[in-house]
Structure formats: C-alpha cells, structure tokens
Design an enzyme around this catalytic site. Structure first.
Site, PDB file in Angstrom:
ATOM      1  CG  HIS A 131      -1.514   7.714  -8.691  1.00 12.94           C
ATOM      2  ND1 HIS A 131      -0.595   8.579  -9.233  1.00 12.94           N
ATOM      3  CD2 HIS A 131      -2.486   8.478  -8.157  1.00 12.94           C
ATOM      4  CE1 HIS A 131      -1.003   9.832  -9.013  1.00 12.94           C
ATOM      5  NE2 HIS A 131      -2.145   9.802  -8.370  1.00 12.94           N
ATOM      6  CG  ASP A 208       1.464   4.193  -4.406  1.00 10.53           C
ATOM      7  OD1 ASP A 208       1.374   4.805  -3.324  1.00 10.53           O
ATOM      8  OD2 ASP A 208       0.941   4.597  -5.460  1.00 10.53           O
ATOM      9  CD  GLN A 211      -5.388   6.964  -1.822  1.00 10.58           C
ATOM     10  OE1 GLN A 211      -6.118   7.096  -0.850  1.00 10.58           O
ATOM     11  NE2 GLN A 211      -5.160   7.956  -2.668  1.00 10.58           N
ATOM     12  CE  LYS A 234      -2.544  10.653  -1.795  1.00 10.10           C
ATOM     13  NZ  LYS A 234      -3.268  11.651  -2.550  1.00 10.10           N
ATOM     14  CB  CYS A 373      -3.524  10.359 -11.314  1.00 13.71           C
ATOM     15  SG  CYS A 373      -3.576  12.127 -11.061  1.00 13.71           S
TER      16      CYS A 373
END
Lengths: 417, 134
Positions: A131, A208, A211, A234, A373
C-alpha cells in the site's frame, strides 16, 4: 471411550444482528451487501455503545486530571491498551503506542527510526504489492538519508518471490517493510520466514497488519517482529485510532517523532527530557474514546474467536473464488485461495471497474474500484484499476451469490455476451 | 435527461466512439487524468486559419462516462470557432451527455471538457505572445 467434539457452528445470522447497519436497506430499497471491508469494517452495537458510554459518563483527558472522571477515563484507556497487547501477543503494554491509524504508525517509524539510524548507502527492502502507506514514507526517508529502496520481486501469481530474496536482502538492508496481507491481491505473506531471514542480516522488520490483524491470528513474538502497524476501523472499531507495536528495545532506541504534551518528563528553556514508553510516542491528546472503542471491538472479535472467524471467511473466499472464476471475461488477480485472505480483486473485460462499482451499487453491493492506493502494483498488473470484494465474518454465502449475479447484470448493461 | 447513466447514448459512444485516434498534424494536443479512478484522455485539435476547429480527436482509457464524454465532445466541437468554444460551459457539456451524473461521476464526465478548456487557454496565450511587438 471416545468423545466426539463438534465445533459450534458459526451463526452468521445471529452475528449480523450485532451490526445495526447491516439490517438497514439502502436509499434505493435494496438490502446492503457490504463487501468493502478492506476499506473499512462496520461496527457492532457494542462499539457504538462504548463510544456513547465514554462521551456520556467519563469524558475527560487521560493521565492529567486529579478528578474522578480523569481517573476513570485513564483506567478505561489503559484497559484498552492491555486488550490490544493481549490480542497481538505483545510482551508488555508499554510496547503498544496509540496512533491515528496504520499510516501514522508507519510514518512514525520511518521518521523516528529512519532519521536516527539510516546512513547513506543503507537499504530498505520493500516490494510492489505494498500500500502507498508502506512505500511512500520509505521513499521519503530514503531520499532524505541517502538510503535506497530495494524490491523483493513478485511471482507471476502475485506472491513474494523468496527464491530471489538473497539478492535483495543483504548486509546493507536495515529494515524490511512488508504487508502481512495484500489489500489488492489478497496474498498472505510468509512473515515468519521474512522475519527470520531479516534477522540473519541484522535488519529490522516492520509488518503492515492493516488487512491481516482483523482476520488472522497475530502474535508479534512468534515469529518475533520489530514493528506492527494497524488501524482500528478495519478491526470493527472507530476511525481515527491505530496502533504501532514496537519491541521495547527498538522503541527506546528511537527519538520522539511528534513533540508536545504528554510525551515529556521535564522541559527546560533550551532542552527537554522525554517520557517513558508509551507516552514518549503519544504527543498531544489521544483519540481517547476511539481507543477505548477499539478495546470494545477487540473484546467483540475475541468473543467470536479468530479461529471461527477465519474458517467462515475462508469458506466465503473459496465460494467467491469458485463462482467468480466461472464468470465470462472475468480475471481474478493474485494467487489461488490457499495463499489468500478474504480479499478478491478482479477485472471484467469491457466493463471498467468504476462502472462496475456503480452498477453493483444499484444491486446494493458495495465494493471498491480503483487502484486501492497501490499504483506500483497496478503497473505491475498492467491494468489501471481493479474491482475489489473484501469479506468479513458477517458476510454470508448468499451475499457472495448476490455479488456474482450483480456482476452478470453489469455485463448485460454493457451488452457483453 | 436520463436517470440511467448507462443509457444507449453513452454506451453507443463508449463502444463506437467518434474520432478515437490521432490527428495527423494537430495544432494543439493535451492530456490529463483523473487520478482517483485512473481515467485518462488525450485531445488533439486541428484549428484552421479562421480559428475554427477542423478536426477533433481523442484517445485514452477509463470508465464509460469519461470515454463517451470525450467522444461526444469531439463530435460537438468540430466546426466551432475558438470564440464559440470559449463560451462553452460545463453545464452545457453535462447537458450533452443527456444523463444525470452524481457529483463523483461529474469528474469523469467533465475530464475532456477540462482538457479542452486548457487547450483554448493555451491557444489564446500563444496568440497573445505572437502578436506582441518584438
């Protein structure tokens, strides 16, 4: 004697009743089929109630007031921090830094760690599926420090090509920045192997988890990673709150990023001493209610259990993958279901993703269209945009069917035979 | 005005566009994109000595609205003078599309119009620069 243990079936209809928005029809009268969970997830009543509880009963600043509201809100905030710690398996609550989101968490590391430790000639290892939030901060700090970015190549089906890792992970590598779950390809990356190989080179690893953290069990100590960044919204929590996990020794070696209230121990006219962790990296007033709301979201997810959530979402992903594959001229990007989280992005010949999203919306199906993104990834895919369906535990097999029917409808509108 | 964005008028232009391609000797060319969704359009104009658009061509990729709008625009502006095009306004462009666009989709519908306006402005600048005494 043997006992037969049957897993309690995941009762999706009961779970859906915990989310008020899922029961409300859209302005066009269609029921909502919310498949944009990768962008933001819906909030259960428990989170909504927690935000109100906070505003109505103990709104005050934290770590400041010597009054009962201030005491209560501080206790609630620190309880939320402890919930985050337990959820990601961190050793200490002080290693949990509250931020505004994944983007801020990564920028904090790029600035506070990068500015202090990166030297000219050093390398940062990234890849094309990241991302923008896990690429652009590294581009900027690399430019400032005279360091350079290197890229782990991708396999044809959109996984990291670890066979080429030795060429790009070298003694010059100072940090590996990698997503645990691609927001477009859905690829689940082998964090364990990357963490181990980074360690042999003396490099840090930042994951990261935007997700992955809502969908896959996370433990920052096994495999041991140095940083984990993720967002509250999220994870069925509020917007405006995120988390940076950092290993204590690494966080302590870094200088503060933002400076101001709460993060200091002593301020003189010309210089200052900084607070201990986690306050050192929490300048200014935190999004207090949002942090407490995130704690409620984690309680909710834990009450369902990540194993049950994962099994249900995997079933949905398998069903979607199978059915989407049968739609004419539809091309799924990324790997097979065995390497994938609950995200499927695709293109349909003759129907631009932007048009696709608008036509799906007419059928009540909310998806995301665009480059998500990840412009370098779309360049790699050689398409300008994709349509993305991302599933959460409250989605149903019937909603997968609705998605596929709506895609067929879009093809008809565009006169595709 | 149709409420269905994907009516025959839009889809016909999307599938069988007017003057998609390139002019042989364009007087001016300009391209732009809509970074949010990746729509991209290039416009090329051949302008004659009477400041009239002799040919208009477009090329690009993106959603049906952005590409159909470019096709509709090229058809509309051929034969018009630069003075006429200077008075051509966004609401007229949206009118030409014959469908009602949401605020988000107006960016797609007006991309080629924006490019045209930039070109007209550039041509005027050129003219101004050329007529200045040496």
């Amino acid at each position: 004697m043997t006992a037969t243990l049957t897993e309690p079936r995941f009762d999706v209809e009961r779970v859906r009743r915990d989310f008020p928005i899922l029961g409300k029809p859209l302005p066009n009268g269609m029921p909502l089929v919310y498949l944009d969970n990768g962008a933001t997830a819906q909030k259960p009543q428990k989170v909504i109630d927690k935000l109100s509880e906070c505003a109505e009963n103990y709104n005050a600043n934290v770590h400041r007031g010597i009054h009962s509201l201030g005491d209560r809100v501080t206790v609630e905030l620190e309880a939320a921090r402890e919930k985050v710690r337990a959820y990601i398996g961190a050793a200490e609550a002080e290693e949990i830094i509250f931020t505004s989101g994944t983007t801020m968490s990564i920028n904090l590391v790029a600035n506070a760690w990068g500015r202090k430790f990166l030297q000219p000639g050093d390398e940062l290892l990234v890849n094309e599926m990241e991302h923008h939030a896990n690429l652009v901060p590294w581009q900027q700090i690399a430019r400032e420090r005279g360091a350079r970015l290197r890229f782990i190549p991708l396999t044809a089906d959109g996984r990291l090509d670890l066979s080429a890792l030795d060429e790009v992970l070298t003694d010059r590598t100072k940090l590996v920045a990698v997503t645990a779950l691609s927001n477009v390809l859905g690829t689940i990356n082998p964090i364990g192997e990357l963490a181990a190989r980074a360690k042999t080179r003396g490099a840090l690893i930042l994951v990261d988890g935007a997700q992955s953290v809502p969908h896959l069990a996370t433990n920052v100590t096994a495999p041991a990673i140095d940083f984990l960044a993720f967002s509250g919204h999220k994870l069925y929590g509020p917007t405006g709150i995120g988390v940076l996990y950092g290993k204590r020794a690494v966080l302590e070696s870094m200088d503060p990023f933002l400076c101001g209230g709460n993060m200091i121990r002593r301020v003189r006219k010309e210089s200052s001493d900084f607070a201990e962790l986690p306050a050192k990296f929490e300048a200014g007033t935190l999004p207090i209610a949002e942090a407490i709301g995130l704690g409620a979201a984690i309680d909710y997810v834990q009450s369902l259990g990540l194993a049950a959530i994962g099994a249900h979402e995997h079933e949905l992903t398998q069903r979607a993958y199978r059915q989407l594959s049968q739609i004419k001229d539809l091309k799924i990007v990324g790997p097979g279901v065995e390497h994938r989280g609950s995200i499927i992005s695709f293109t349909v010949e003759g129907v631009h993703p932007h048009d696709m999203a608008e036509l799906l919306d007419r059928r009540g199906v909310a998806v995301r269209a665009g480059h998500h993104c990840t412009m370098p990834l779309h360049e790699w895919l050689k398409v300008t945009a994709t349509t993305r369906a991302s599933f959460a535990f409250y989605n149903t097999p019937g909603e997968v069917d609705a998605l596929c029917e709506a895609i067929e409808y879009a093809r008809q509108v565009f006169r595709r035979k | 005005m149709s409420d269905d964005v994907y009516d025959d008028h839009i889809l016909d232009h999307y599938e069988s566009p007017y003057h998609r391609g390139h002019a042989e000797h364009p007087t001016i060319a300009h391209e732009d994109e809509n970074p949010l969704c990746g729509d991209q359009v290039r416009l090329e104009l051949v302008v004659d000595e009477n400041e009239r658009v002799k040919e208009a061509w477009f090329d690009g990729h993106g959603c049906a609205i952005s590409q159909a709008a470019a096709s509709i625009l090229t058809e509309e502006i051929e034969g018009k003078t630069l003075a006429e095009l200077k008075n051509f306004q966004a609401p007229q462009m949206l009118e030409l599309l014959r469908v009602r666009l949401t605020a988000a989709r107006q960016k797609c519908g007006l991309l080629s119009f924006k490019i045209l306006k930039t070109m007209i402005y550039t041509l005027e600048e050129r003219k101004g620069a050329g007529s200045k005494p040496a």
